[in-house]
Design a protein around this motif. Structure first.
Motif, PDB file in Angstrom:
ATOM      1  N   LEU A   1       0.168   2.389   7.201  1.00 33.01           N
ATOM      2  CA  LEU A   1       0.250   1.221   6.401  1.00 33.01           C
ATOM      3  C   LEU A   1       0.655  -0.083   7.040  1.00 33.01           C
ATOM      4  O   LEU A   1       0.442  -1.270   6.963  1.00 33.01           O
TER       5      LEU A   1
ATOM      6  N   ASP B   1       0.960  -1.144  -0.165  1.00 32.43           N
ATOM      7  CA  ASP B   1       0.008  -0.100   0.055  1.00 32.43           C
ATOM      8  C   ASP B   1       0.855   1.339   0.232  1.00 32.43           C
ATOM      9  O   ASP B   1       0.281   2.449   0.005  1.00 32.43           O
TER      10      ASP B   1
ATOM     11  N   LYS C   1      -2.221  -1.995   8.444  1.00 25.54           N
ATOM     12  CA  LYS C   1      -2.688  -2.734   7.595  1.00 25.54           C
ATOM     13  C   LYS C   1      -1.969  -4.096   7.298  1.00 25.54           C
ATOM     14  O   LYS C   1      -2.662  -4.951   6.409  1.00 25.54           O
TER      15      LYS C   1
END
Length: 194
Positions: free
Chosen positions: A163, A37, A166
């Motif tokens: 990030l 990401d 995630k």
């Protein structure tokens, strides 16, 4: 009151002049980890762990961390990666062995410090022997004072913690082992460019 203002001024001056932890933000000590990401920027801390940071930078420059899995991720604790021996998802990823390997470089003697394990701290993973850290590291998702002084701190995430949050989490019943794990797509030192 004057002392407080003076102390605050000194702290600001030290930060602006580039002394202390601010040195870690130099390109030579900035590690950029590309995830699926986006990029996570880590300020490495040679002031706390010079031997560990030197080894991490050498492994980064060899490309050893590229495609290495986040093999163990525990929600509310940490995300662990860096097993260059068994964790390379592009070249022989071994889920049964991931987390047990290291690199061809020697293990390192502990460089413990008083830096606390708070969210975003990057620490070196090791076996029970305090002097067994090699290539694996973890990023703290939340504070954990129980790790303070027990594991070597090598850096802190400067940007991209959203990030890191995630990254695919592992099974809590399996000590965070992740099936079909996310990976570090590419890792580089900022001073080296793209």
């Amino acid at each position: 009151m004057k002392f407080t203002r003076l102390a605050a001024s000194l702290v600001l001056a030290v930060a602006l002049l580039g002394f202390g932890p601010a040195l870690a933000a130099e390109p030579e000590n900035t590690m950029i980890v590309t995830l699926k990401d986006g990029d996570v920027t880590v300020a490495l801390r040679p002031d706390l762990a010079p031997k560990h940071v030197e080894q991490i930078k050498a492994l980064v420059r060899e490309g050893a961390y590229d495609n290495v899995a986040f093999h163990r991720v525990i929600d509310g604790f940490m995300a662990q990666t860096g097993d260059v021996q068994y964790g390379d998802t592009a070249n022989g990823y071994d889920p049964a062995q991931a987390g047990t390997g290291g690199s061809e470089r020697p293990d390192l003697p502990a460089e413990f410090s008083s830096e606390p394990y708070v969210r975003g701290i990057v620490g070196m993973a090791r076996a029970q022997d305090p002097d067994s850290a090699n290539s694996q590291f973890f990023i703290m998702l939340a504070p954990n004072p129980g790790l303070n002084g027990q594991y070597t701190v090598v850096g802190q995430v400067e940007s991209g913690m959203d990030l890191v949050d995630k990254i695919k989490k592992g099974d809590a019943n399996q000590n965070g082992v992740v099936s079909d794990p996310d990976r570090m797509v590419k890792v580089r030192i900022a001073a080296d460019g793209n």
